[in-house]
Design an enzyme around this catalytic site. Structure first.
Site, PDB file in Angstrom:
ATOM      1  N   SER A  69      -6.377   2.434  13.318  1.00 37.12           N
ATOM      2  CA  SER A  69      -5.482   2.084  14.417  1.00 37.12           C
ATOM      3  C   SER A  69      -5.679   3.009  15.610  1.00 37.12           C
ATOM      4  CB  SER A  69      -4.022   2.156  13.953  1.00 37.12           C
ATOM      5  OG  SER A  69      -3.767   1.210  12.926  1.00 37.12           O
ATOM      6  N   ASP A  71       0.816  -1.215   0.000  1.00 41.42           N
ATOM      7  CA  ASP A  71       0.000   0.000   0.000  1.00 41.42           C
ATOM      8  C   ASP A  71       0.849   1.264   0.000  1.00 41.42           C
ATOM      9  OD1 ASP A  71      -2.376  -1.330  -0.131  1.00 41.42           O
ATOM     10  OD2 ASP A  71      -2.861  -1.147   1.985  1.00 41.42           O
TER      11      ASP A  71
END
Length: 267
Positions: free
Chosen positions: A173, A57
């Protein structure tokens, strides 16, 4: 223009597209690039009808930034450790996969960061713009949305504004929400908020202009990041969506970002 929209691939059903292959420095990615070039050839990016990015990514984000001046869409194949924006890797049937691919159009975030010396730094972010403490003490931030003061003081390790495409990355996160494609919202998420206690953030319209000012910048220094572009010693940051810039990403049918974002909430 929507922050993100899914459309049918503009590649169409061409039998042979001009492909430009790019790869991360990882050996597995470089080996894959060599094999694919042997099979399909390699066009110059300026002449290509599609760009194939090989990596994870992080490399996909880098490729989108590097190639944003080109009209060709980017099709990623995973040769890294994380591949949320990538398709599965295969050397065979690439032309058929490109012809059948679905296209997602992304509008990035614009960051205008003002430093303590008065200088200005500008950058675009496909995933998020974040402010992070750069010293031992927690940051103190003031948050204004569309010219209206929303939070006079947020004591935290940092805060970020995320696009739907980036909502499963750093935002997730930090316990921020996963944003469905087409919802036309941005996520404003705090990292380790101390005051207000455990404040998790807010959902904002995609047209919102977010101004984050750093309180006590000399005592509590803060850095800003737009994806991987870092700016040290910021005193204020303005964040907004940038509809004039469009990143085109191709996905295999049934495996696009809309499906992945929904599926992520059930895994």
């Amino acid at each position: 223009m929507c922050l993100f929209r899914i459309i049918k691939s503009r590649i169409g059903n061409k039998m042979s597209q001009k492909i430009a292959f790019t790869a991360s420095r990882a050996e597995v990615a470089q080996t894959a690039r060599a094999a694919l070039i042997t099979r399909y050839g390699n066009a110059k990016p300026e002449e290509a009808e599609v760009i194939v990015a090989l990596g994870g990514d992080g490399f996909m984000l880098q490729t989108l930034h590097d190639m944003q001046h080109l009209a060709a869409p980017v099709y990623g194949m995973n040769r890294g450790t994380i591949g949320f924006l990538m398709n599965a890797y295969s050397e065979i049937d690439l032309q058929d996969r490109l012809a059948a691919a679905e296209e997602a159009d992304l509008n990035p975030l614009s960051m205008i960061a003002t430093k303590a010396d008065g200088s200005i730094a500008k950058a675009l972010a496909i995933n998020e713009v974040s402010l992070l403490r750069a010293g031992p003490q927690a940051a103190k931030l003031k948050i204004t949305v569309d010219g209206r003061l929303r939070m006079a003081e947020l004591v935290c390790d940092g805060a970020l504004v995320s696009t739907p495409a980036g909502s499963t990355a750093y935002n997730y996160s930090a316990h921020g929400p996963i944003i469905p494609i087409g919802s036309e919202v941005l996520a404003l998420t705090a990292m380790s908020a101390f005051r207000p206690r455990r404040w998790r953030g807010a959902l904002l319209p995609k047209k919102a202009v977010v101004q984050i000012d750093v309180l006590e910048p000399e005592k509590r220094p803060v850095m800003a990041e737009a994806d991987a572009n870092s700016v040290m010693g910021v005193v204020s940051v303005e964040i907004r969506s940038e509809p004039s810039v469009v990143h085109r990403i191709l996905f295999d049918p049934g495996h696009g970002l809309e499906e992945r974002l929904i599926n992520e909430q059930f895994t």
